[in-house]
Structures are given as C-alpha cells and as structure tokens.
Design a protein around this motif. Sequence first.
Motif, PDB file in Angstrom:
ATOM      1  N   TRP A  64       1.068  -1.276   0.023  1.00 43.26           N
ATOM      2  CA  TRP A  64      -0.089  -0.068   0.060  1.00 43.26           C
ATOM      3  C   TRP A  64       0.882   1.164  -0.063  1.00 43.26           C
ATOM      4  N   ASN A  65       1.912   1.147   0.548  1.00 42.16           N
ATOM      5  CA  ASN A  65       2.877   2.414   1.120  1.00 42.16           C
ATOM      6  C   ASN A  65       3.570   2.806  -0.368  1.00 42.16           C
ATOM      7  N   ALA A  66       3.835   1.790  -1.142  1.00 40.38           N
ATOM      8  CA  ALA A  66       4.338   2.048  -2.567  1.00 40.38           C
ATOM      9  C   ALA A  66       3.290   2.267  -3.576  1.00 40.38           C
ATOM     10  N   VAL A  67       2.345   1.899  -3.585  1.00 37.36           N
ATOM     11  CA  VAL A  67       1.112   2.150  -4.585  1.00 37.36           C
ATOM     12  C   VAL A  67       0.369   3.544  -4.315  1.00 37.36           C
ATOM     13  N   ASN A  68       0.206   3.696  -3.081  1.00 34.00           N
ATOM     14  CA  ASN A  68      -0.550   4.910  -2.943  1.00 34.00           C
ATOM     15  C   ASN A  68       0.028   6.154  -3.363  1.00 34.00           C
ATOM     16  N   ASP A  69       1.408   6.334  -3.555  1.00 34.79           N
ATOM     17  CA  ASP A  69       2.269   7.491  -3.747  1.00 34.79           C
ATOM     18  C   ASP A  69       1.986   7.863  -5.161  1.00 34.79           C
ATOM     19  N   PRO A  70       2.332   6.798  -6.257  1.00 32.92           N
ATOM     20  CA  PRO A  70       1.825   7.287  -7.566  1.00 32.92           C
ATOM     21  C   PRO A  70       0.465   7.493  -8.044  1.00 32.92           C
ATOM     22  N   LEU A  71      -0.295   6.796  -7.059  1.00 30.18           N
ATOM     23  CA  LEU A  71      -1.585   6.959  -7.708  1.00 30.18           C
ATOM     24  C   LEU A  71      -2.373   8.217  -7.078  1.00 30.18           C
ATOM     25  N   PHE A  72      -1.989   8.845  -5.690  1.00 30.98           N
ATOM     26  CA  PHE A  72      -2.234  10.120  -5.240  1.00 30.98           C
ATOM     27  C   PHE A  72      -1.508  11.002  -6.161  1.00 30.98           C
ATOM     28  N   GLY A  73      -0.306  10.836  -6.419  1.00 30.42           N
ATOM     29  CA  GLY A  73       0.412  11.782  -7.399  1.00 30.42           C
ATOM     30  C   GLY A  73      -0.041  11.963  -8.786  1.00 30.42           C
ATOM     31  N   TYR A  74      -0.580  11.001  -9.489  1.00 30.17           N
ATOM     32  CA  TYR A  74      -1.372  11.079 -10.768  1.00 30.17           C
ATOM     33  C   TYR A  74      -2.501  11.848 -10.659  1.00 30.17           C
ATOM     34  N   LEU A  75      -3.255  11.413  -9.523  1.00 32.18           N
ATOM     35  CA  LEU A  75      -4.749  12.126  -9.194  1.00 32.18           C
ATOM     36  C   LEU A  75      -4.560  13.644  -8.959  1.00 32.18           C
ATOM     37  N   GLN A  76      -3.584  14.051  -8.233  1.00 26.51           N
ATOM     38  CA  GLN A  76      -3.323  15.408  -7.939  1.00 26.51           C
ATOM     39  C   GLN A  76      -2.797  16.111  -9.211  1.00 26.51           C
ATOM     40  N   ASP A  77      -2.113  15.585  -9.835  1.00 26.50           N
ATOM     41  CA  ASP A  77      -1.564  16.271 -11.142  1.00 26.50           C
ATOM     42  C   ASP A  77      -2.512  16.192 -12.266  1.00 26.50           C
ATOM     43  N   ASN A  78      -3.645  15.457 -12.431  1.00 23.76           N
ATOM     44  CA  ASN A  78      -4.492  15.432 -13.475  1.00 23.76           C
ATOM     45  C   ASN A  78      -5.827  15.629 -13.212  1.00 23.76           C
ATOM     46  N   SER A  79      -6.285  15.452 -11.832  1.00 20.82           N
ATOM     47  CA  SER A  79      -7.685  15.486 -11.593  1.00 20.82           C
ATOM     48  C   SER A  79      -8.382  16.591 -11.856  1.00 20.82           C
ATOM     49  N   ARG A  80      -9.775  16.811 -12.413  1.00 20.06           N
ATOM     50  CA  ARG A  80     -10.501  18.038 -12.427  1.00 20.06           C
ATOM     51  C   ARG A  80     -11.274  18.290 -11.389  1.00 20.06           C
ATOM     52  N   ILE A  81     -11.194  17.668 -10.271  1.00 23.20           N
ATOM     53  CA  ILE A  81     -11.792  17.918  -8.749  1.00 23.20           C
ATOM     54  C   ILE A  81     -10.890  18.949  -8.199  1.00 23.20           C
ATOM     55  N   PRO A  82     -11.485  19.959  -7.598  1.00 20.49           N
ATOM     56  CA  PRO A  82     -10.599  21.039  -7.023  1.00 20.49           C
ATOM     57  C   PRO A  82     -10.007  20.492  -5.696  1.00 20.49           C
ATOM     58  N   CYS A  83     -10.387  19.563  -5.044  1.00 23.76           N
ATOM     59  CA  CYS A  83      -9.841  19.321  -3.776  1.00 23.76           C
ATOM     60  C   CYS A  83      -8.692  18.395  -3.933  1.00 23.76           C
ATOM     61  N   CYS A  84      -8.716  17.797  -5.192  1.00 21.33           N
ATOM     62  CA  CYS A  84      -7.236  17.119  -5.569  1.00 21.33           C
ATOM     63  C   CYS A  84      -6.500  17.794  -6.178  1.00 21.33           C
TER      64      CYS A  84
END
Length: 477
Positions: A64-84
Amino acid sequence: LKLFLHYHIGHLGAHPAAVAYSMTTLGAGMMNSIFSFYYVKLFLNKYKISEGAFHQSQVVYMVWNAVNDPLFGYLQDNSRIPCCSQRRLSILYGAPFYAIAFLLAWFPWREYAPGDWMSGVHLMVALCAFDGMLTFVLLAQCALFAEISGHHKSRLRLIKYNQVASLIGSSSVLFCGLLSQNMDDFPSFQGFTVLVAVLACGCMIYTGLHSESRFDTKGSAPRSNYQGSGQSTLSFSLVISMTLQILTNRDFQLFVLMNFFQVFMVAFCNNFTMIFAEHLIPPNVLPSLAKSFMYGAGFICPQLVVLSSQSLLHSLGYYKIILLTFYVEAGMAAVMLVLGPHHYYILAFFLTANMVLVQAAFSLFNLPLADIIDSDLQRHKRSSPLSSMVFGTNALFTKPAQSLAPMLVVSILNQFGYENLKDAGRDANPSDLEALHTTMFYLVCVVPMCIAALQVFAWKPFSIRNSHTVDTMYIDG
C-alpha cells in the motif's frame, strides 16, 4: 537554542507564503515523529503482537505504501476535482482525516493477549490509514515546494522555514517522552497524542487557507498538459508515457537508488534507537530522563544542523553536503565498531549523532527532487510540472524501505531471542542476553556503515550539482 529560535522565528512574518507552507511541516512533524518513533515498540512490547502478524502487517503496508504515492500523485496532477487538483485544498480537506488516522494506533481495540490476531489487524489498519493520509497531504505539500517558486534562493528560504517548523514539531518526541516516561505512563501518552492531533490539524488547515501554487490559477483544468497527445488526460497510455519519461531520467534513477537506502536508514533509526539504547546502555549510566533528552535530540538537532548550514547550501550546494554526510556516517560507524559496546557515553552519542545526520540529510532531499522536476519540465516542454507524479514515482520505489527495515531487524533480533527476552530483565539467562546485545551492537554499527557506502556509489554520478549557482531554473509565473 532560545536565541537561535528567536532570531529565525522573528523573521517569519516577512515571507507569508513560506510561513503558510511550513505550517503543514509543523503539524506533520509533530505526528510523524511520534508515530515513527513509538509504533514498533508499542506493538511489540505493549500489544505483544506475534512476529508473524507483525510481518504480515508490514507486507500489506509495504504494498500500500508503494502504490498509493504514484496513485495520489497522478490524481493530484491530473484530476479535475478542486480538492485533488489544487494543492492547498488537498491539504485543507486531508488534514482532519490525517489527524484521525494518527490516533488509530494508540488506542487498542480490546485487551490484547500475547499473539492476539486482532493486534495484527490493528497494526495493518493503523499503518495503511496513517500512510494513506500522510501521502495525500504531504504529496500536495511537496508539490507546493516545487511550484511556489522556481528560484533557488526562494527554495532555500522554504527549506529554512521548513526546518524551523520541523524543529518545533519534532520536539513532540521529547515532550511525549517526558510526560509519559517514555511510554511507561500509557494514559498520559494517549492524552498527549490527542493534543498533538488537534494542534497538527489546525496547523495544516492554516496552510490550506493561506498557501497557493503558481499553477493553481488553472482552476479545475488538469495540470499535466502532455504535448502532442490527443488522448484523454486520464487515459492509461498517457499515464504510462509520462511515467516512463520520469523513469528514464538518469538523475531520477540515481536519486531513487540513493533515497531508498536513506528511507531504510530513517526507519532503522526511528524504529529501533529506543530499543537499542534501552538494551545496550544500562539505566545506571543513562537514566530514563537522560534517555528522553537523547531521543528528543535525535529529532530536534537535525533541524538545527540544516538551519546552521544555510550558508554552506548557498556556497557548496546540496550535492556535496549530502555526499559528505555519507562519508561521516560510515566513518563514525567504523570508529564505534572498533571501540566496542562498553563505551556507553560514546555509544549514546553515536546513536544520537547518527540519527541526526540521517534526518538532516533527508531534510534536503526536496532540493534534488525539485531540480529533477524542473529538468523534466524543460526537457518535455510541459505547460506545468508533474510535481506530484515525480514525488509519487520516487515514493513508489523508496517507500518499501520503511517496511523492510523493521521486518529485517525484528527477524534478526528474534533469532537471538528478543521476543522472549525483551521483558525478562534481570531474570533472563545472561548468556542469551549477551548474545542479543552483541547482535544489537553489530546492527547499530554495521548497518549504517554498509548503507552509507552504498549511498556514496549511488550518489556520486548524480549530474545536477550546480543549481545553487543558477538564479532560476524557470521563470515564476
């Protein structure tokens, strides 16, 4: 120390952006220091988790520690949702959940018997929840580091403010140790963690209300504008393409290799310094109060070292300073190994100094990562940097070391009877206890020496060495 803090804190009002940025460091520092320092001892000694359940929890945590970083990283760089997509909003909305996740570990779900399976589930949930929220909030803050300014001097100012905040935040270990008698008074320990959670949440909310990225003006539009692609922003092929561009950066590869070993050492020092000190240094040499100050110094002094090194960072740059710390760590470990385990005061100094050097060097790692982000931005002509993706991809390969360190050390210690001897005290068989203490001493010396040597080989070819001589890598918008 009082004059030192007064001088630096007195100048904080001059740079509100840096103050807002550093408040998350203050809150996270209070929680992370306590969590990393106490959780292993809590579950091994108080909750009496079995070795099998401990390892199972660490394996799940490692994945989980390894997977969640790139997952959240991509979400924060590409999401259209303001809170992300907006850094400050990620911190603002993530802060309360981060504080709640911090508290999960300190309150047992029932009265645990030795080897209770529930304690293993408890550890698994506590680790995954805490790291998930830590990642979501601190990835946004790491991205802010690269995006508040592109000027090297501005980034050094952020480092300076960050270290003042980290200095104050990391003192939570000292006060926690004094108030709870190094966790012997568990109700006081629990009460202190609740206070820390409330204060930390307030600090991070301040960042969420007052901090801005230069690229947040794009509103809800995705951050990463991949040139020449007509594909959807969230397409899988685009994710792979951008990730490969990051992974093929030679400096990124070298940094990740070096950083993996650094994360291992940080976890090694944080999780086991207290255990090693209590076994290797007799109470009549260093009483509990003195050890509390020793543990506190291990978290407070790294920030003092970094703050005192500002002129060196300007003149020499982070590359040479980081390399120097590896040589010093290896040299100190070699000297301690030669001196032997019975020079107790020197051993106490070595345990503290090694922890300080490891943490101080680690505090500088945002600088090379920010330079790597700048390099990627220029090389691929992006409209905005992939800050969270770079930090997240780095974490994908380095975060597993946080689990490997405790798993490896606990396995070695239990081979020499730690699971049975940790509470035996004077009733333990002297020969068994001596074998355990000898193993601990070799771990204390050999692990830092070998890891530092590997880091020297990994870090030497790193090519971005002169960013401190360049006024700006790209123009602030």
